[in-house]
Design a protein around this motif. Structure first.
Motif, PDB file in Angstrom:
ATOM      1  N   TYR A  34       0.805  -1.213   0.000  1.00 46.38           N
ATOM      2  CA  TYR A  34       0.000   0.000   0.000  1.00 46.38           C
ATOM      3  C   TYR A  34       0.840   1.266   0.000  1.00 46.38           C
ATOM      4  O   TYR A  34       0.329   2.344  -0.215  1.00 46.38           O
ATOM      5  CB  TYR A  34      -0.958  -0.006   1.183  1.00 46.38           C
ATOM      6  CG  TYR A  34      -2.030  -1.051   1.015  1.00 46.38           C
ATOM      7  CD1 TYR A  34      -3.062  -0.850   0.120  1.00 46.38           C
ATOM      8  CD2 TYR A  34      -1.986  -2.243   1.724  1.00 46.38           C
ATOM      9  CE1 TYR A  34      -4.044  -1.814  -0.064  1.00 46.38           C
ATOM     10  CE2 TYR A  34      -2.963  -3.206   1.555  1.00 46.38           C
ATOM     11  CZ  TYR A  34      -3.989  -2.984   0.660  1.00 46.38           C
ATOM     12  OH  TYR A  34      -4.945  -3.929   0.479  1.00 46.38           O
ATOM     13  N   ARG A  36      -6.781   9.646 -14.170  1.00 48.22           N
ATOM     14  CA  ARG A  36      -6.028   8.770 -13.277  1.00 48.22           C
ATOM     15  C   ARG A  36      -5.093   7.912 -14.119  1.00 48.22           C
ATOM     16  O   ARG A  36      -5.392   7.618 -15.272  1.00 48.22           O
ATOM     17  CB  ARG A  36      -6.962   7.832 -12.505  1.00 48.22           C
ATOM     18  CG  ARG A  36      -8.016   8.484 -11.641  1.00 48.22           C
ATOM     19  CD  ARG A  36      -7.466   9.302 -10.490  1.00 48.22           C
ATOM     20  NE  ARG A  36      -6.683   8.578  -9.543  1.00 48.22           N
ATOM     21  CZ  ARG A  36      -7.077   8.203  -8.346  1.00 48.22           C
ATOM     22  NH1 ARG A  36      -8.287   8.466  -7.945  1.00 48.22           N
ATOM     23  NH2 ARG A  36      -6.254   7.588  -7.537  1.00 48.22           N
ATOM     24  N   ASP A  88       0.473   3.592  -3.001  1.00 50.69           N
ATOM     25  CA  ASP A  88      -0.754   4.367  -3.158  1.00 50.69           C
ATOM     26  C   ASP A  88      -1.553   3.921  -4.376  1.00 50.69           C
ATOM     27  O   ASP A  88      -1.950   4.717  -5.211  1.00 50.69           O
ATOM     28  CB  ASP A  88      -0.434   5.866  -3.237  1.00 50.69           C
ATOM     29  CG  ASP A  88      -1.680   6.716  -3.088  1.00 50.69           C
ATOM     30  OD1 ASP A  88      -2.631   6.243  -2.447  1.00 50.69           O
ATOM     31  OD2 ASP A  88      -1.705   7.829  -3.632  1.00 50.69           O
ATOM     32  N   TYR A  89      -1.778   2.620  -4.498  1.00 50.12           N
ATOM     33  CA  TYR A  89      -2.583   2.102  -5.600  1.00 50.12           C
ATOM     34  C   TYR A  89      -4.021   2.561  -5.452  1.00 50.12           C
ATOM     35  O   TYR A  89      -4.584   2.478  -4.371  1.00 50.12           O
ATOM     36  CB  TYR A  89      -2.575   0.569  -5.621  1.00 50.12           C
ATOM     37  CG  TYR A  89      -1.220  -0.042  -5.832  1.00 50.12           C
ATOM     38  CD1 TYR A  89      -0.367   0.438  -6.797  1.00 50.12           C
ATOM     39  CD2 TYR A  89      -0.812  -1.110  -5.064  1.00 50.12           C
ATOM     40  CE1 TYR A  89       0.879  -0.145  -6.999  1.00 50.12           C
ATOM     41  CE2 TYR A  89       0.424  -1.691  -5.262  1.00 50.12           C
ATOM     42  CZ  TYR A  89       1.259  -1.207  -6.228  1.00 50.12           C
ATOM     43  OH  TYR A  89       2.473  -1.777  -6.425  1.00 50.12           O
ATOM     44  N   TRP A  90      -4.640   3.000  -6.507  1.00 49.73           N
ATOM     45  CA  TRP A  90      -6.058   3.372  -6.457  1.00 49.73           C
ATOM     46  C   TRP A  90      -6.915   2.289  -7.096  1.00 49.73           C
ATOM     47  O   TRP A  90      -8.122   2.325  -7.003  1.00 49.73           O
ATOM     48  CB  TRP A  90      -6.302   4.724  -7.115  1.00 49.73           C
ATOM     49  CG  TRP A  90      -5.931   4.786  -8.566  1.00 49.73           C
ATOM     50  CD1 TRP A  90      -4.697   5.064  -9.079  1.00 49.73           C
ATOM     51  CD2 TRP A  90      -6.781   4.531  -9.677  1.00 49.73           C
ATOM     52  NE1 TRP A  90      -4.734   4.994 -10.451  1.00 49.73           N
ATOM     53  CE2 TRP A  90      -6.009   4.680 -10.841  1.00 49.73           C
ATOM     54  CE3 TRP A  90      -8.127   4.196  -9.802  1.00 49.73           C
ATOM     55  CZ2 TRP A  90      -6.533   4.497 -12.115  1.00 49.73           C
ATOM     56  CZ3 TRP A  90      -8.641   4.030 -11.072  1.00 49.73           C
ATOM     57  CH2 TRP A  90      -7.845   4.185 -12.203  1.00 49.73           C
ATOM     58  N   TRP A  91      -6.289   1.295  -7.732  1.00 50.83           N
ATOM     59  CA  TRP A  91      -7.056   0.181  -8.287  1.00 50.83           C
ATOM     60  C   TRP A  91      -7.097  -0.945  -7.254  1.00 50.83           C
ATOM     61  O   TRP A  91      -6.323  -0.987  -6.318  1.00 50.83           O
ATOM     62  CB  TRP A  91      -6.472  -0.303  -9.612  1.00 50.83           C
ATOM     63  CG  TRP A  91      -5.024  -0.696  -9.575  1.00 50.83           C
ATOM     64  CD1 TRP A  91      -4.524  -1.947  -9.325  1.00 50.83           C
ATOM     65  CD2 TRP A  91      -3.891   0.127  -9.783  1.00 50.83           C
ATOM     66  NE1 TRP A  91      -3.159  -1.948  -9.373  1.00 50.83           N
ATOM     67  CE2 TRP A  91      -2.741  -0.664  -9.654  1.00 50.83           C
ATOM     68  CE3 TRP A  91      -3.717   1.479 -10.072  1.00 50.83           C
ATOM     69  CZ2 TRP A  91      -1.456  -0.169  -9.797  1.00 50.83           C
ATOM     70  CZ3 TRP A  91      -2.434   1.973 -10.212  1.00 50.83           C
ATOM     71  CH2 TRP A  91      -1.325   1.155 -10.077  1.00 50.83           C
TER      72      TRP A  91
END
Length: 106
Positions: free
Chosen positions: A37, A65, A40-43
């Protein structure tokens, strides 16, 4: 892969096709965790395949994005890069793709 969304969407699948002669470079994961984490994965998840990298996206907010991953060319030549595709997991009307490109490895 850059996603430009005109509004918020939920539950997308994004497939990015690999050019011939390329291999995905796996990210180093922590020994106790499936995802690092700190990046900063957004998926929601990612799955490497022989011919593509697949991403699961729980939600995309309006705007721009990017999804990034690394792959390594292993042979020289000029290759087609087939379009990446984003589509709704439960809504078939949601569909987008990139253009086909060329990759030159020297």
């Amino acid at each position: 892969i850059t996603i430009v969304s005109p509004k918020d969407f939920q539950y997308l699948k994004v497939d990015d096709m690999l050019p011939s002669g390329c291999e995905i470079v796996q990210r180093q994961r922590g020994s106790d965790y499936d995802y690092d984490y700190g990046w900063d994965y957004w998926w929601s998840g990612e799955t490497p395949h022989d011919n593509r990298m697949s991403f699961s996206v729980a939600g995309v907010h309006k705007g721009r994005r990017s999804i990034e991953y690394d792959f390594r060319p292993e042979i020289k030549g000029t290759f087609h890069v087939m379009p990446a595709v984003a589509q709704g997991a439960f809504e078939p009307d949601i569909y987008a793709h990139t253009d086909e490109r060329r990759l030159v490895v020297r």
